[in-house]
Design a protein around this motif. Structure first.
Motif, PDB file in Angstrom:
ATOM      1  N   ALA A  23       6.658   6.326   5.338  1.00 54.05           N
ATOM      2  CA  ALA A  23       8.374   6.701   5.573  1.00 54.05           C
ATOM      3  C   ALA A  23       9.085   6.090   6.872  1.00 54.05           C
ATOM      4  O   ALA A  23      10.187   6.335   7.152  1.00 54.05           O
ATOM      5  N   THR A  24       7.820   5.357   7.422  1.00 54.28           N
ATOM      6  CA  THR A  24       8.610   4.620   8.490  1.00 54.28           C
ATOM      7  C   THR A  24       9.707   3.589   8.363  1.00 54.28           C
ATOM      8  O   THR A  24      10.541   3.069   9.081  1.00 54.28           O
ATOM      9  N   GLY A  25       8.812   3.405   7.135  1.00 49.13           N
ATOM     10  CA  GLY A  25       9.796   1.865   6.279  1.00 49.13           C
ATOM     11  C   GLY A  25       9.040   0.313   6.538  1.00 49.13           C
ATOM     12  O   GLY A  25       9.759  -0.538   6.325  1.00 49.13           O
ATOM     13  N   GLN A  26       8.305   1.005   7.777  1.00 46.79           N
ATOM     14  CA  GLN A  26       7.350  -0.397   8.338  1.00 46.79           C
ATOM     15  C   GLN A  26       6.223  -0.705   6.806  1.00 46.79           C
ATOM     16  O   GLN A  26       6.021  -2.112   7.560  1.00 46.79           O
ATOM     17  N   VAL A  27       5.853   0.167   6.667  1.00 50.94           N
ATOM     18  CA  VAL A  27       4.709  -0.337   5.693  1.00 50.94           C
ATOM     19  C   VAL A  27       5.566  -0.037   4.254  1.00 50.94           C
ATOM     20  O   VAL A  27       5.486   1.141   3.900  1.00 50.94           O
ATOM     21  N   GLY A  28       4.656  -0.243   3.020  1.00 51.80           N
ATOM     22  CA  GLY A  28       4.285  -0.312   2.064  1.00 51.80           C
ATOM     23  C   GLY A  28       2.963  -0.505   0.903  1.00 51.80           C
ATOM     24  O   GLY A  28       2.275  -1.168   1.646  1.00 51.80           O
ATOM     25  N   GLU A  29       3.800   0.370   0.009  1.00 49.33           N
ATOM     26  CA  GLU A  29       1.747   0.468  -0.828  1.00 49.33           C
ATOM     27  C   GLU A  29       2.640  -1.413  -1.127  1.00 49.33           C
ATOM     28  O   GLU A  29       2.676  -1.840  -1.772  1.00 49.33           O
ATOM     29  N   GLN A  30       0.597  -1.591  -1.658  1.00 52.30           N
ATOM     30  CA  GLN A  30       1.098  -2.881  -2.981  1.00 52.30           C
ATOM     31  C   GLN A  30      -0.015  -2.832  -4.177  1.00 52.30           C
ATOM     32  O   GLN A  30      -1.157  -1.400  -4.248  1.00 52.30           O
ATOM     33  N   ALA A  31       0.683  -3.533  -4.755  1.00 51.22           N
ATOM     34  CA  ALA A  31      -0.516  -3.689  -6.269  1.00 51.22           C
ATOM     35  C   ALA A  31      -1.518  -3.414  -6.147  1.00 51.22           C
ATOM     36  O   ALA A  31      -2.541  -3.058  -7.195  1.00 51.22           O
ATOM     37  N   ASP A  32      -2.391  -4.178  -5.203  1.00 53.43           N
ATOM     38  CA  ASP A  32      -3.892  -3.889  -4.824  1.00 53.43           C
ATOM     39  C   ASP A  32      -4.697  -3.073  -4.688  1.00 53.43           C
ATOM     40  O   ASP A  32      -5.548  -2.885  -4.564  1.00 53.43           O
ATOM     41  N   GLY A  33      -3.850  -1.882  -4.500  1.00 53.86           N
ATOM     42  CA  GLY A  33      -4.154  -0.176  -4.144  1.00 53.86           C
ATOM     43  C   GLY A  33      -4.509  -0.526  -2.707  1.00 53.86           C
ATOM     44  O   GLY A  33      -4.722   0.806  -2.397  1.00 53.86           O
ATOM     45  N   TYR A  34      -3.881  -1.342  -1.732  1.00 51.69           N
ATOM     46  CA  TYR A  34      -3.952  -1.502  -0.160  1.00 51.69           C
ATOM     47  C   TYR A  34      -2.537  -0.908   0.374  1.00 51.69           C
ATOM     48  O   TYR A  34      -1.715  -1.566   0.365  1.00 51.69           O
ATOM     49  N   LEU A  35      -2.170  -0.457   1.869  1.00 49.00           N
ATOM     50  CA  LEU A  35      -1.205  -0.290   2.061  1.00 49.00           C
ATOM     51  C   LEU A  35      -0.678  -1.567   3.317  1.00 49.00           C
ATOM     52  O   LEU A  35      -1.851  -2.826   3.188  1.00 49.00           O
ATOM     53  N   ALA A  77      -7.218  -1.565  -8.004  1.00 49.61           N
ATOM     54  CA  ALA A  77      -6.307  -2.135  -8.935  1.00 49.61           C
ATOM     55  C   ALA A  77      -5.502  -1.446  -9.304  1.00 49.61           C
ATOM     56  O   ALA A  77      -4.459  -0.829  -9.963  1.00 49.61           O
ATOM     57  N   THR A  78      -6.981  -0.284 -10.246  1.00 49.78           N
ATOM     58  CA  THR A  78      -6.345   0.861 -10.955  1.00 49.78           C
ATOM     59  C   THR A  78      -5.841   1.530 -10.142  1.00 49.78           C
ATOM     60  O   THR A  78      -4.256   2.601 -10.199  1.00 49.78           O
ATOM     61  N   MET A  79      -6.137   1.602  -8.784  1.00 52.47           N
ATOM     62  CA  MET A  79      -4.952   2.873  -8.048  1.00 52.47           C
ATOM     63  C   MET A  79      -4.093   2.778  -7.336  1.00 52.47           C
ATOM     64  O   MET A  79      -3.547   2.824  -6.907  1.00 52.47           O
ATOM     65  N   GLY A  80      -3.764   0.970  -7.299  1.00 51.52           N
ATOM     66  CA  GLY A  80      -2.423   0.305  -6.252  1.00 51.52           C
ATOM     67  C   GLY A  80      -1.134   0.996  -7.477  1.00 51.52           C
ATOM     68  O   GLY A  80      -0.330   1.096  -7.303  1.00 51.52           O
ATOM     69  N   CYS A  81      -1.939   0.751  -9.093  1.00 50.94           N
ATOM     70  CA  CYS A  81      -0.849   1.538 -10.198  1.00 50.94           C
ATOM     71  C   CYS A  81      -0.445   2.421 -10.238  1.00 50.94           C
ATOM     72  O   CYS A  81       0.277   2.551 -10.060  1.00 50.94           O
TER      73      CYS A  81
END
Length: 117
Positions: A23-35, A77-81
């Protein structure tokens, strides 16, 4: 008054959530399942919070992979999806395997890697 102070201290001690950080706009989700951190100029506290969340995620991925007899990277990767499909709200950032940060626009679905169901 003491109850309010204690509640404030306990709330401050609670780990920040991925949703709060997104919500801060400083981080995001990645396809590898990590922030991931959107800007290279992120403060140390933000980096520490992201690392803490990613350590907890990795631990969960390892445990689940062990129970299912697969590699942790496959679980991640599945969790990233799943996270790309459900956790990224309009205006929030996400990154695919190409390394480019994107911002979700309106209610348009988030792009996902071709291996996602």
């Amino acid at each position: 008054m003491l109850t309010l102070l204690l509640a404030a201290v306990l709330a401050a001690a609670q780990p920040v959530t991925a949703a709060q950080l997104r919500a801060t706009g400083q981080v995001g989700e990645q396809a590898d399942g990590y922030l991931g951190i959107v800007s290279d100029a992120a403060p140390a506290q933000l980096r520490s919070q992201v690392n803490s969340i990613n350590i907890r995620r990795r631990s969960a991925y390892i445990q689940l992979a062990g129970r299912r007899g697969v590699q942790p990277v496959a679980v991640a990767a599945t969790m990233g999806c799943e996270l790309l499909a459900t956790a990224v709200l309009p205006g929030q950032y996400y990154r695919l395997r190409d390394g480019v940060w994107r911002r979700r626009v309106g209610n348009a679905p988030v792009q996902r890697p071709s291996y996602c169901p």
